[in-house]
Design a protein around this motif. Structure first.
Motif, PDB file in Angstrom:
ATOM      1  N   UNK A   1      18.436  39.446  34.735  1.00 29.94           N
ATOM      2  CA  UNK A   1      18.955  39.521  35.806  1.00 29.94           C
ATOM      3  C   UNK A   1      20.550  40.258  35.856  1.00 29.94           C
ATOM      4  N   UNK A   2      21.134  40.872  36.713  1.00 32.43           N
ATOM      5  CA  UNK A   2      21.826  42.149  37.043  1.00 32.43           C
ATOM      6  C   UNK A   2      23.477  41.458  37.235  1.00 32.43           C
ATOM      7  N   UNK A   3      24.438  41.341  36.887  1.00 35.55           N
ATOM      8  CA  UNK A   3      25.759  41.273  37.623  1.00 35.55           C
ATOM      9  C   UNK A   3      26.162  42.711  38.433  1.00 35.55           C
ATOM     10  N   UNK A   4      26.516  42.626  39.309  1.00 31.27           N
ATOM     11  CA  UNK A   4      27.322  43.359  40.556  1.00 31.27           C
ATOM     12  C   UNK A   4      28.603  42.669  40.617  1.00 31.27           C
ATOM     13  N   UNK A   5      29.550  43.787  39.989  1.00 28.55           N
ATOM     14  CA  UNK A   5      30.857  43.504  39.807  1.00 28.55           C
ATOM     15  C   UNK A   5      31.569  43.746  40.985  1.00 28.55           C
ATOM     16  N   UNK A   6      32.671  43.220  42.353  1.00 28.45           N
ATOM     17  CA  UNK A   6      33.289  44.452  43.216  1.00 28.45           C
ATOM     18  C   UNK A   6      34.333  43.603  42.418  1.00 28.45           C
ATOM     19  N   UNK A   7      35.544  44.486  42.259  1.00 29.44           N
ATOM     20  CA  UNK A   7      37.013  43.897  42.081  1.00 29.44           C
ATOM     21  C   UNK A   7      38.108  44.657  43.113  1.00 29.44           C
ATOM     22  N   UNK A   8      38.666  43.253  43.865  1.00 31.37           N
ATOM     23  CA  UNK A   8      39.186  44.279  44.791  1.00 31.37           C
ATOM     24  C   UNK A   8      40.830  43.503  44.541  1.00 31.37           C
ATOM     25  N   UNK A   9      41.795  44.742  45.117  1.00 33.30           N
ATOM     26  CA  UNK A   9      43.288  44.774  45.171  1.00 33.30           C
ATOM     27  C   UNK A   9      43.491  43.795  46.674  1.00 33.30           C
ATOM     28  N   UNK A  10      44.343  43.105  46.918  1.00 33.00           N
ATOM     29  CA  UNK A  10      44.491  42.720  48.707  1.00 33.00           C
ATOM     30  C   UNK A  10      46.237  42.876  48.334  1.00 33.00           C
ATOM     31  N   UNK A  11      47.003  43.262  49.889  1.00 33.47           N
ATOM     32  CA  UNK A  11      47.900  43.024  49.512  1.00 33.47           C
ATOM     33  C   UNK A  11      48.323  41.080  50.035  1.00 33.47           C
ATOM     34  N   UNK A  12      49.425  40.367  49.372  1.00 36.69           N
ATOM     35  CA  UNK A  12      49.274  39.434  49.514  1.00 36.69           C
ATOM     36  C   UNK A  12      49.686  39.374  51.091  1.00 36.69           C
ATOM     37  N   UNK A  13      50.438  39.922  51.972  1.00 31.53           N
ATOM     38  CA  UNK A  13      49.975  39.059  53.332  1.00 31.53           C
ATOM     39  C   UNK A  13      48.933  39.861  53.865  1.00 31.53           C
ATOM     40  N   UNK A  14      47.865  40.537  53.602  1.00 35.76           N
ATOM     41  CA  UNK A  14      47.082  40.113  54.505  1.00 35.76           C
ATOM     42  C   UNK A  14      45.672  39.702  53.375  1.00 35.76           C
ATOM     43  N   UNK A  15      46.474  38.862  52.215  1.00 37.38           N
ATOM     44  CA  UNK A  15      45.420  37.500  51.253  1.00 37.38           C
ATOM     45  C   UNK A  15      44.586  37.023  52.386  1.00 37.38           C
ATOM     46  N   UNK A  16      45.468  35.867  53.037  1.00 37.11           N
ATOM     47  CA  UNK A  16      44.664  34.749  53.739  1.00 37.11           C
ATOM     48  C   UNK A  16      43.085  35.203  55.012  1.00 37.11           C
ATOM     49  N   UNK A  47      51.738  41.364  39.145  1.00 33.81           N
ATOM     50  CA  UNK A  47      52.244  41.798  40.771  1.00 33.81           C
ATOM     51  C   UNK A  47      52.619  40.922  41.473  1.00 33.81           C
ATOM     52  N   UNK A  48      53.748  41.309  42.491  1.00 31.31           N
ATOM     53  CA  UNK A  48      54.006  40.199  42.814  1.00 31.31           C
ATOM     54  C   UNK A  48      53.870  40.571  44.598  1.00 31.31           C
ATOM     55  N   UNK A  49      53.044  42.176  44.556  1.00 33.83           N
ATOM     56  CA  UNK A  49      52.900  41.614  45.855  1.00 33.83           C
ATOM     57  C   UNK A  49      51.689  42.165  46.457  1.00 33.83           C
ATOM     58  N   UNK A  50      50.811  41.736  45.384  1.00 34.37           N
ATOM     59  CA  UNK A  50      49.213  41.976  45.926  1.00 34.37           C
ATOM     60  C   UNK A  50      48.515  40.857  45.197  1.00 34.37           C
ATOM     61  N   UNK A  51      47.214  40.557  44.966  1.00 34.01           N
ATOM     62  CA  UNK A  51      46.458  39.648  45.002  1.00 34.01           C
ATOM     63  C   UNK A  51      44.736  40.254  44.053  1.00 34.01           C
TER      64      UNK A  51
END
Length: 72
Positions: A1-16, A47-51
């Motif tokens: 099995x392979x794990x394909x990992x994607x890491x994402x940084x999202x601005x808090x105002x766009x998170x939802x 970071x208080x501006x992104x998640x």
């Protein structure tokens, strides 16, 4: 099995809105051959501006992951 990992940084105002889209996207990804299941994690951040989010896709084998990269 392979794990394909994607890491994402999202601005808090766009998170939802982004997370709503991401849940749909993950379901679409699971339709590809060899994609077995996923794990979505919220990553602790100073970071208080992104998640930060981390999506791990568990794929049956390297060949099927490469097929996804080559054709989708």
């Amino acid at each position: 099995m392979i794990i394909y990992e994607v890491n994402i940084q999202v601005d808090l105002d766009m998170k939802q809105k982004f997370v709503k889209w991401l849940y749909h996207h993950i379901q679409e990804m699971l339709k590809f051959e060899g994609f077995l299941h996923t794990h979505l994690a919220i990553v602790e951040s100073e970071d208080s501006h992104s998640q930060s989010l981390c999506v791990q896709y568990y794929v049956q084998d390297r060949r099927l992951l490469q097929d996804y990269f080559d054709n989708h």
